[in-house]
Design an enzyme around this catalytic site. Structure first.
Site, PDB file in Angstrom:
ATOM      1  N   GLY A 168      37.316 -20.471 -12.612  1.00  0.00           N
ATOM      2  CA  GLY A 168      37.405 -19.090 -13.078  1.00  0.00           C
ATOM      3  C   GLY A 168      38.764 -18.463 -12.854  1.00  0.00           C
ATOM      4  O   GLY A 168      39.677 -19.064 -12.277  1.00  0.00           O
ATOM      5  N   GLY A 170      41.024 -16.832 -10.983  1.00  0.00           N
ATOM      6  CA  GLY A 170      41.162 -16.530  -9.571  1.00  0.00           C
ATOM      7  C   GLY A 170      42.274 -15.554  -9.252  1.00  0.00           C
ATOM      8  O   GLY A 170      42.341 -15.028  -8.139  1.00  0.00           O
ATOM      9  N   ARG A 171      43.156 -15.306 -10.206  1.00  0.00           N
ATOM     10  CA  ARG A 171      44.242 -14.339  -9.993  1.00  0.00           C
ATOM     11  C   ARG A 171      44.637 -13.677 -11.302  1.00  0.00           C
ATOM     12  O   ARG A 171      45.789 -13.279 -11.485  1.00  0.00           O
ATOM     13  CB  ARG A 171      45.447 -15.018  -9.365  1.00  0.00           C
ATOM     14  CG  ARG A 171      45.919 -16.240 -10.117  1.00  0.00           C
ATOM     15  CD  ARG A 171      47.114 -16.860  -9.474  1.00  0.00           C
ATOM     16  NE  ARG A 171      47.439 -18.117 -10.135  1.00  0.00           N
ATOM     17  CZ  ARG A 171      48.588 -18.740  -9.985  1.00  0.00           C
ATOM     18  NH1 ARG A 171      49.515 -18.224  -9.231  1.00  0.00           N
ATOM     19  NH2 ARG A 171      48.814 -19.879 -10.591  1.00  0.00           N
ATOM     20  N   ASP A 203      44.830 -15.989  -2.639  1.00  0.00           N
ATOM     21  CA  ASP A 203      45.058 -14.564  -2.394  1.00  0.00           C
ATOM     22  C   ASP A 203      45.144 -13.764  -3.677  1.00  0.00           C
ATOM     23  O   ASP A 203      45.357 -12.548  -3.652  1.00  0.00           O
ATOM     24  CB  ASP A 203      46.323 -14.359  -1.556  1.00  0.00           C
ATOM     25  CG  ASP A 203      47.582 -14.943  -2.212  1.00  0.00           C
ATOM     26  OD1 ASP A 203      47.528 -15.279  -3.409  1.00  0.00           O
ATOM     27  OD2 ASP A 203      48.604 -15.061  -1.518  1.00  0.00           O
ATOM     28  N   GLY A 204      45.019 -14.433  -4.828  1.00  0.00           N
ATOM     29  CA  GLY A 204      45.038 -13.720  -6.103  1.00  0.00           C
ATOM     30  C   GLY A 204      46.412 -13.324  -6.586  1.00  0.00           C
ATOM     31  O   GLY A 204      46.537 -12.634  -7.591  1.00  0.00           O
ATOM     32  N   ARG A 261      50.345 -11.114 -20.107  1.00  0.00           N
ATOM     33  CA  ARG A 261      50.376 -12.148 -21.133  1.00  0.00           C
ATOM     34  C   ARG A 261      49.306 -11.911 -22.187  1.00  0.00           C
ATOM     35  O   ARG A 261      48.335 -11.178 -21.953  1.00  0.00           O
ATOM     36  CB  ARG A 261      50.257 -13.538 -20.509  1.00  0.00           C
ATOM     37  CG  ARG A 261      49.026 -13.776 -19.657  1.00  0.00           C
ATOM     38  CD  ARG A 261      49.106 -15.142 -18.977  1.00  0.00           C
ATOM     39  NE  ARG A 261      47.806 -15.530 -18.412  1.00  0.00           N
ATOM     40  CZ  ARG A 261      47.511 -16.740 -17.947  1.00  0.00           C
ATOM     41  NH1 ARG A 261      48.430 -17.692 -17.987  1.00  0.00           N
ATOM     42  NH2 ARG A 261      46.317 -17.021 -17.463  1.00  0.00           N
ATOM     43  N   ASP A 338      40.063 -27.093 -17.568  1.00  0.00           N
ATOM     44  CA  ASP A 338      40.116 -25.629 -17.455  1.00  0.00           C
ATOM     45  C   ASP A 338      41.443 -25.069 -17.954  1.00  0.00           C
ATOM     46  O   ASP A 338      41.590 -23.846 -18.059  1.00  0.00           O
ATOM     47  CB  ASP A 338      39.859 -25.190 -16.010  1.00  0.00           C
ATOM     48  CG  ASP A 338      40.812 -25.839 -15.021  1.00  0.00           C
ATOM     49  OD1 ASP A 338      40.727 -27.068 -14.861  1.00  0.00           O
ATOM     50  OD2 ASP A 338      41.639 -25.135 -14.408  1.00  0.00           O
ATOM     51  N   ASN A 339      42.406 -25.939 -18.262  1.00  0.00           N
ATOM     52  CA  ASN A 339      43.692 -25.497 -18.813  1.00  0.00           C
ATOM     53  C   ASN A 339      43.857 -25.860 -20.279  1.00  0.00           C
ATOM     54  O   ASN A 339      44.957 -25.714 -20.819  1.00  0.00           O
ATOM     55  CB  ASN A 339      44.844 -26.118 -18.012  1.00  0.00           C
ATOM     56  CG  ASN A 339      44.916 -25.613 -16.585  1.00  0.00           C
ATOM     57  OD1 ASN A 339      44.499 -24.501 -16.292  1.00  0.00           O
ATOM     58  ND2 ASN A 339      45.431 -26.430 -15.678  1.00  0.00           N
ATOM     59  N   ASP A 348      48.301 -21.405 -19.480  1.00  0.00           N
ATOM     60  CA  ASP A 348      48.345 -21.687 -18.040  1.00  0.00           C
ATOM     61  C   ASP A 348      49.543 -22.547 -17.649  1.00  0.00           C
ATOM     62  O   ASP A 348      49.400 -23.679 -17.173  1.00  0.00           O
ATOM     63  CB  ASP A 348      47.035 -22.335 -17.586  1.00  0.00           C
ATOM     64  CG  ASP A 348      45.844 -21.403 -17.731  1.00  0.00           C
ATOM     65  OD1 ASP A 348      46.062 -20.211 -18.008  1.00  0.00           O
ATOM     66  OD2 ASP A 348      44.705 -21.854 -17.574  1.00  0.00           O
TER      67      ASP A 348
END
Length: 582
Positions: A168, A170-171, A203-204, A261, A338-339, A348
């Site tokens: 997912g 994550g940041r 940490d995002g 983006r 996932d990319n 990504d």
């Protein structure tokens, strides 16, 4: 068994139409704080480095962010939303998105870069709005755009060949969709904007190092003509972010940054995989129907074969995308499912790299110990990812459709090889189709591999030299071809090539066509690193210069030549390493 390493060197089948790359020269907007024309803010929290150079006659542009609106309605109303609120990490089920508010970067904030092309041509905004304090707030995640309900996307993925479960955003935070004046819908997303339910142990945040690379490469790939997400802006802060760049236990304090983006969609193979793996088949079908309706409108919603047609199109377009990567020497670095976009665009950007010396075993990602994602293996990995996509689709396909889908998947190899052949013929300026064209391409690439010749500049310099220069063998001022000429079979290849191009149009026409597809400038790692080192010291002048240069990669530019962007890479570039850490 088919080997993409071999396919990279040996193009085997016939060619068809080549889509030319973008050749657009755009002014980019930057200035230093010492520039008296720079706009400054009274607030001590914000600084701005952008100088207005826009066309004041462009009356079709929006001049105030107060009139700019995005909407999350379509996405939120189409799917169930995570029932739990909050950015704390958790296992999420039975939804596509979780509501998630960005975490503001700690100031002072600074607008380090902006893409005038993306701002004006996609978002219909006058680039002057990027000088406002509101833009800094919106584009850094400090303030939420009107109409936005920020969400994070749930997906899974196969990473380095193994199922990794829930991943997912994550940041990243999806701010909403924008319908522009061309009738195009674009999704705005912040990257580096803080924790979400999918942050796992992260940490995002993103740091200047990775954000500069993503910003520049997104735009560079667009102007090379490669399907890609776009980058609007890069905002940097003073917020300290701890990173272990090479996973060796040596932590480093870096500074946080956020990239705004754009993409038509951020759905990827992993978006469907997580639903199939979790047994959420009704939601899988609902997401597929949405994607087909929004992005594959040529497929009828009531077509009983719609999922099969969708899959066949993704197979075809993925083969084309990877072939385009290869044609410009681009290695993604982390080709996990996932990319991989379902719209077959490049997304990504992480530990990517543009190959310098031609080498099918080039690995841009120092974290990739086994070389799984080496440049010559990208097509095979694409095939693997498409196999996993088929597994995810299997619950909604009949047995007969699954058989047909496997046939479509087998066609990936032929599509890829056809496109490779087509692209490399264009790179050599070959018109028509002759029996020995495959041999001519393969012969050249093998010599380049043997001699370690520079990929980008060998093709570019072949574009720039005349047939008479090739006959004379005078390459004293043409460094890449001079390297190639050290091969013992070089004269044989040159003679074959000269004979081939003598049977077509004028030599000047050949040179012009070749220069339109063979870039003189790509984002080499050493160029990005040079810009990053300056950016970390609050000097964004090289980010500015690279953005300008890479916006016209096929055109020789004085500033680029003076900076050595088309020269032999400096020796210190050999020691550069790029990892997944960002």
């Amino acid at each position: 068994m088919w080997s993409p390493d071999r396919a990279l060197v040996f193009a085997l089948v016939t060619a068809s139409h080549l889509t030319p790359g973008h050749v657009l020269g755009q002014d980019q907007l930057f200035c230093q704080r010492t520039d008296p024309d720079c706009h400054s803010h009274d607030s001590r929290l914000f600084t701005n480095s952008v100088k207005p150079q826009w066309n004041k006659n462009m009356t079709d542009l929006t001049h105030s962010l107060g009139q700019f609106r995005v909407s999350c309605n379509k996405l939120i109303e189409s799917f169930p939303i995570d029932e739990i609120d909050g950015n704390f990490v958790r296992s999420v089920r039975n939804c596509i998105f979780s509501k998630s508010i960005p975490t503001p970067l700690k100031g002072p904030l600074r607008l380090a870069a902006v893409s005038k092309d993306a701002i004006e041509k996609i978002l219909n905004l006058d680039v002057a709005v990027t000088q406002s304090e509101d833009f800094l707030l919106y584009a850094s995640g400090t303030k939420v755009l009107p109409g936005s309900v920020p969400i994070a996307h749930r997906y899974g993925g196969h990473q380095f060949g193994y199922w990794a479960g829930q991943l997912g955003d994550g940041r990243a935070h999806l701010l909403g969709q924008y319908l522009n004046r061309k009738g195009e819908t674009w999704e705005l997303q912040l990257k580096g904007s803080g924790k979400t339910p999918y942050s796992r142990s992260g940490d995002g945040r993103a740091v200047i190092r990775s954000s500069v690379r993503e910003f520049l490469c997104s735009e560079a790939m667009y102007f090379l003509g490669v399907p890609t997400s776009r980058a609007v802006s890069l905002i940097v802060s003073e917020e300290p972010v701890l990173r272990d760049p090479f996973y060796n236990g040596k932590l480093k304090t870096e500074r946080g940054a956020v990239v705004l983006r754009l993409a038509k969609s951020w759905f990827r193979i992993g978006s469907l995989e997580i639903l199939a793996e979790s047994g959420e088949i009704d939601l899988l079908r609902k997401l597929l129907n949405f994607i087909i309706k929004e992005h594959f409108s040529f497929i009828g919603p009531d077509d009983p074969e719609k999922y099969l047609v969708f899959y066949s199109r993704v197979v075809n377009e993925t083969a084309h995308l990877i072939a385009q990567w290869i044609s410009v020497g681009f290695a993604h670095g982390v080709c996990n499912t996932d990319n991989f976009s379902l719209l077959s665009i490049t997304i990504d950007y992480g530990p990517f790299g543009f190959m310098e010396s031609y080498d099918p075993n080039f690995v841009p990602n120092t974290s990739d110990d086994e070389g799984r994602y080496r440049i010559g293996n990208q097509a095979e990995v694409g095939l693997f990812n498409l196999e996993k996509l088929l597994v995810a689709l299997s619950p909604v396909l009949t047995q007969q459709q699954q058989k047909q889908a496997k046939i479509a998947l087998k066609g990936f190899v032929d599509i890829y090889q056809m496109r490779i052949h087509q692209l490399f013929k264009a790179k050599l300026g070959l018109l028509g189709e002759e029996e020995d064209d495959n041999y001519l391409i393969a012969f050249l690439l093998k010599m380049m591999e043997d001699t370690g010749s520079d990929f980008t500049m060998t093709f570019r310099q072949l574009s720039e030299v005349s047939a008479n220069q090739l006959r004379s063998r005078d390459f004293s001022d043409i460094w890449a071809i001079a390297d190639l000429s050290s091969h013992k079979l070089f004269s044989d290849w040159i003679n074959t090539y000269l004979m081939r191009i003598s049977r077509q149009q004028s030599d000047l026409d050949r040179q012009n066509r070749m220069k339109s597809v063979n870039p003189r400038y790509v984002l080499r790692n050493w160029m990005a690193e040079s810009a990053i080192r300056k950016a970390e010291m609050n000097d964004f002048s090289e980010v500015e210069q690279l953005l300008r240069v890479l916006s016209s990669p096929f055109v020789t530019q004085v500033a680029a030549e003076e900076a050595g962007y088309a020269a032999r890479p400096p020796r210190w570039a050999d020691s550069l390493k790029v990892s997944c850490s960002s």
